[in-house]
Write a protein that holds these residues in place. Structure first.
Motif, short mmCIF file in Angstrom:
data_model
loop_
_atom_site.label_atom_id
_atom_site.label_comp_id
_atom_site.label_asym_id
_atom_site.label_seq_id
_atom_site.Cartn_x
_atom_site.Cartn_y
_atom_site.Cartn_z
N TRP A 31 -2.48 3.45 -0.87
CA TRP A 31 -1.67 4.19 0.10
C TRP A 31 -2.53 4.46 1.33
O TRP A 31 -2.06 4.50 2.44
CB TRP A 31 -1.15 5.50 -0.50
CG TRP A 31 -2.21 6.37 -1.11
CD1 TRP A 31 -2.70 6.27 -2.40
CD2 TRP A 31 -2.93 7.44 -0.49
NE1 TRP A 31 -3.68 7.22 -2.59
CE2 TRP A 31 -3.84 7.94 -1.45
CE3 TRP A 31 -2.89 8.02 0.78
CZ2 TRP A 31 -4.71 8.99 -1.16
CZ3 TRP A 31 -3.74 9.08 1.05
CH2 TRP A 31 -4.65 9.56 0.08
N ASN A 32 -3.86 4.57 1.10
CA ASN A 32 -4.72 5.02 2.19
C ASN A 32 -5.34 3.87 2.98
O ASN A 32 -6.33 4.06 3.66
CB ASN A 32 -5.80 5.97 1.66
CG ASN A 32 -6.41 5.46 0.38
OD1 ASN A 32 -6.00 4.45 -0.16
ND2 ASN A 32 -7.43 6.12 -0.09
N ARG A 33 -4.73 2.67 2.88
CA ARG A 33 -5.09 1.62 3.84
C ARG A 33 -4.28 1.79 5.11
O ARG A 33 -4.55 1.13 6.12
CB ARG A 33 -4.83 0.23 3.24
CG ARG A 33 -5.88 -0.22 2.25
CD ARG A 33 -5.49 -1.55 1.62
NE ARG A 33 -5.23 -2.56 2.62
CZ ARG A 33 -6.15 -3.44 3.06
NH1 ARG A 33 -7.36 -3.41 2.57
NH2 ARG A 33 -5.82 -4.31 3.98
N ALA A 34 -3.23 2.61 5.07
CA ALA A 34 -2.39 2.84 6.24
C ALA A 34 -3.28 3.26 7.42
O ALA A 34 -4.25 3.98 7.20
CB ALA A 34 -1.36 3.92 5.95
N PRO A 35 -3.01 2.84 8.65
CA PRO A 35 -1.82 2.13 9.12
C PRO A 35 -1.78 0.63 8.79
O PRO A 35 -0.81 -0.03 9.15
CB PRO A 35 -1.88 2.34 10.64
CG PRO A 35 -3.33 2.47 10.93
CD PRO A 35 -3.93 3.16 9.75
N GLN A 78 -0.54 -2.23 2.78
CA GLN A 78 -1.16 -1.83 1.51
C GLN A 78 -1.53 -3.06 0.68
O GLN A 78 -1.01 -4.15 0.90
CB GLN A 78 -0.19 -0.95 0.74
CG GLN A 78 0.34 0.25 1.52
CD GLN A 78 -0.75 1.21 1.95
OE1 GLN A 78 -1.89 1.14 1.48
NE2 GLN A 78 -0.42 2.11 2.86
N THR A 104 4.21 -1.69 3.07
CA THR A 104 3.59 -0.85 4.11
C THR A 104 3.63 0.60 3.68
O THR A 104 2.66 1.33 3.82
CB THR A 104 4.30 -0.96 5.47
OG1 THR A 104 5.64 -1.32 5.26
CG2 THR A 104 3.64 -1.93 6.39
N ASN A 105 4.76 1.03 3.13
CA ASN A 105 4.88 2.41 2.68
C ASN A 105 4.90 2.42 1.16
O ASN A 105 5.82 1.89 0.54
CB ASN A 105 6.15 3.04 3.25
CG ASN A 105 6.02 3.24 4.75
OD1 ASN A 105 5.24 4.05 5.21
ND2 ASN A 105 6.77 2.47 5.50
N THR A 106 3.85 3.05 0.58
CA THR A 106 3.65 2.99 -0.86
C THR A 106 4.86 3.48 -1.65
O THR A 106 5.17 2.95 -2.71
CB THR A 106 2.39 3.78 -1.23
OG1 THR A 106 1.33 3.27 -0.41
CG2 THR A 106 2.01 3.63 -2.67
N GLY A 107 5.56 4.48 -1.11
CA GLY A 107 6.73 5.03 -1.80
C GLY A 107 7.84 4.01 -1.99
O GLY A 107 8.74 4.21 -2.79
N LEU A 115 -0.34 10.22 8.94
CA LEU A 115 0.31 9.01 8.44
C LEU A 115 -0.31 8.49 7.16
O LEU A 115 0.38 8.05 6.25
CB LEU A 115 0.30 7.93 9.53
CG LEU A 115 0.94 6.58 9.20
CD1 LEU A 115 1.56 6.00 10.47
CD2 LEU A 115 -0.05 5.58 8.63
N VAL A 116 -1.66 8.54 7.10
CA VAL A 116 -2.34 7.97 5.94
C VAL A 116 -1.79 8.55 4.64
O VAL A 116 -1.56 7.82 3.68
CB VAL A 116 -3.88 8.13 6.06
CG1 VAL A 116 -4.29 9.58 6.13
CG2 VAL A 116 -4.59 7.43 4.92
N CYS A 117 -1.51 9.82 4.61
CA CYS A 117 -1.00 10.42 3.37
C CYS A 117 0.52 10.43 3.30
O CYS A 117 1.10 10.10 2.27
CB CYS A 117 -1.51 11.85 3.24
SG CYS A 117 -3.28 11.94 2.96
N GLN A 155 2.60 8.61 5.06
CA GLN A 155 3.12 7.25 5.29
C GLN A 155 4.05 7.18 6.52
O GLN A 155 4.62 8.17 6.94
CB GLN A 155 3.83 6.73 4.05
CG GLN A 155 2.96 6.79 2.79
CD GLN A 155 2.02 5.60 2.64
OE1 GLN A 155 2.43 4.48 2.40
NE2 GLN A 155 0.72 5.85 2.80
N GLY A 206 5.88 9.66 1.88
CA GLY A 206 4.82 10.14 1.01
C GLY A 206 4.41 9.10 -0.03
O GLY A 206 4.76 7.92 0.09
N ASN A 247 1.26 12.66 -2.54
CA ASN A 247 1.53 13.30 -1.26
C ASN A 247 3.05 13.40 -1.07
O ASN A 247 3.74 12.40 -1.21
CB ASN A 247 0.94 12.48 -0.11
CG ASN A 247 -0.53 12.17 -0.32
OD1 ASN A 247 -1.30 13.05 -0.69
ND2 ASN A 247 -0.91 10.92 -0.13
#
Lengths: 418, 142
Positions: free
Chosen positions: A338-342, A345, A381-384, B42-44, B46, B51, B56
């Motif tokens: 998740w923390n490769r953003a921006p 992933q 891109t968005n882990t969720g 954004l990192v957490c 998204q 989230g 998160n």
């Protein structure tokens, strides 16, 4: 007319995508392997364990709709799908392990032991023995993963309740504490006696330290050695924008896989492993500048994986079903970053690490992919939005392996067709 | 008569200018808020505000983010957040970074942004509201 045509082709396209998704439960596997959806929507399935008769126990992060946090699954007609599903226990957690007719399960602060009868049913669902209690749970990195060795010792991860042991956790500019006081009771692997009851810290032993958070660990019965996979620290770029760009943060530090001997120190929080420089680097909270090399007293990894992919389970393949190259190698599940953003992933797959003469060769490859449910060539891109995130791994009595997902609670069964 | 028309035209112009300029100010708030979100949050949480499950919380669709308790939101942004209370029925394990260096106008901007992005439509947060919230939070601490 033209519009009708494009709608029709879209329809056909989506049909073909759906058709593909059903094959191998949507997973991409090496040639000769097949997968089935063994179960779905059972709750946030973390680690899984299998009995000799093939009954699966899954530990849930939180109790599911039925109020259970351990789910028992049985494939009574051997079709690769569980028919008989029920459960027990009210406490959320990650760790689960079957040894003979004992079932061990962990909450975020204790380890319990249940007895199994000849049908692999839990005899005492409401009255397990407490093997260990009082382990630190300060929310961050609180999963207590467990594994046992051949002499019935339990190894439990106690994750550091911190990112980099700063005076103020995750506060920009806050310095790292030296020595890091967290390491006395967390940030390592502790060893307890699996046959004793009511143990606390004083009855156990810190077996290895300097490990920020290990969720995946397994005992290698071939070499009689513990192997662990660590989650590296986060947020190098947000706290040290002068030293690390977003692109560098996305690649740093490595997720590391270690062959552990008693007393080892992997160096958290003082150093992290840089997979590009192939070096341990001093953490910026301890005066590092992204290049300064860390002390040689700290352990080097057996394999360094790309950053932030979050290794969740380690499984040594001791089965006989898969081709010879897999024998005694390690599977590692990666939850996905998740923390490769921006940046996009990475992870969301199960990797295979070949071993030769009891040692990792340093190579690795993707074994099973496609858990996130993205279209070919599209990254998360968005882990969720990932449909499934690989978590637990277990080996079935027939040599198939099982992979759990803690998003919706799927379990995949992967087998090889001779 | 002519005077009256002139007056009302003047008033109308004034109104239009006012509307345009406040809209401009709002747009500016949101652009700045987006920048702060991208560098710090954004990192957490998204880019889709969704989230990361169990770690998160989502900001998109969050009852609290869209709610009336601005003082609580200001406190979370300034001090970080590590309470592990249920947020819309779910628990999250990560600890949120504090932002003690963010100025009042920047806090107003980032709050305005997260309350008016994705599916959120909760109204902007002004600097005055942020200032009031900070005073309220200080008093509550004592």
């Amino acid at each position: 007319m033209k519009k009708g045509g494009s709608i029709l082709s879209l329809f056909i396209l989506s049909l073909s995508i759906m058709g593909k998704a059903q094959e191998n439960a949507g997973l991409k596997l090496p040639v000769g392997f097949k997968a089935s959806l063994f179960a779905n929507n059972i709750g946030s399935a973390r680690h899984i364990a299998i009995t000799k008769s093939g009954v699966i126990f899954a530990k849930l992060n939180n109790p599911n709709k039925e109020g259970n946090s351990i789910v028992r699954l049985e494939d009574t007609n051997n079709d690769g799908v569980a028919e008989k599903i029920n459960g027990l226990a009210k406490y959320g957690g990650t760790g689960i392990y079957v040894k003979g007719n004992s079932l061990y399960a962990s909450s975020n602060e204790a380890i319990f032991k249940y007895d199994l009868n000849s049908k692999d049913e839990v005899v005492n669902p409401l009255t397990p023995l407490t093997v260990v209690s009082g382990l630190i749970d300060r929310r961050e990195h609180n999963s207590k993963s467990i594994t046992l060795d051949m002499a019935n010792n339990i190894y439990v991860n106690i994750g550091a309740y911190s990112n980099a042991c700063q005076e103020k956790n995750r506060m920009p500019g806050s310095q790292g504490m030296k020595p890091c006081p967290i390491l006395d009771s967390a940030g390592g692997i502790w060893k307890f006696d699996g046959s004793k009851q009511n143990q606390t810290y004083k009855d156990g032993k810190r077996y290895a330290t300097g490990l920020r958070n290990v969720i995946g660990l397994d005992w290698n019965t071939q070499t009689n050695q513990l192997f662990v996979a660590q989650h590296g620290r986060d947020q190098l770029n947000s706290f040290y924008p002068n030293l690390y760009t977003d692109a560098q943060n996305a690649e740093l530090p490595a997720e590391t896989f270690y062959a552990i001997n008693e007393g080892d120190n992997a160096g958290w929080p003082y150093v992290y492993y840089d997979p590009i420089q192939h070096k341990k680097i001093v953490a910026p909270e301890y005066g590092g500048d992204s290049k300064m090399e860390g002390s040689a007293e700290f352990k080097d990894p057996a394999v360094a994986f790309p950053a932030h992919m979050a290794p969740m389970a380690v499984l040594f393949y001791t089965g006989d079903q898969f081709p010879a190259k897999y024998k005694n190698g390690a599977f590692i599940s990666f939850h996905g970053s998740w923390n490769r953003a921006p940046l996009p992933q990475e992870g969301f797959f199960v990797a295979f690490v070949p071993f030769k003469d009891g040692k990792a060769t340093g190579e690795w490859e993707i074994f099973a992919n496609g858990f996130a449910g993205m279209e070919e060539g599209v990254k998360v891109t968005n882990t969720g939005k990932a449909k499934a995130r690989p978590c637990g791994l277990a080996l079935g009595p027939d040599g198939s392996i099982y992979v759990s997902d803690d998003t919706k609670g799927a379990i995949f069964k992967i087998s090889y067709n001779k | 008569m002519g005077n009256k028309v002139e007056k009302s035209i003047k008033a109308l112009c004034f109104c239009i200018i006012m509307i345009l300029s406040t809209n401009c100010v709002q747009a500016q708030n949101l652009i700045n808020g987006k920048k702060i979100f991208e560098t710090r949050c954004l990192v957490c949480h998204q880019s889709d505000g969704g989230g990361v499950p169990n770690m998160n919380p989502p900001l998109d669709g969050s009852t609290n983010v869209n709610g009336k308790d601005i003082a609580r939101l200001v406190k979370i942004i300034q001090n970080g957040y590590d309470e592990r209370v249920a947020l819309d029925g779910m628990y999250y394990n990560n600890a949120m970074t504090g932002n003690p260096d963010l100025k009042e106008d920047a806090i107003a901007d980032v709050l305005s942004y997260i309350r008016n992005t994705w599916s959120n439509k909760a109204g902007l947060v002004t600097i005055t509201e942020v200032k009031k919230a900070i005073i309220k939070n200080k008093l509550n601490k004592k």
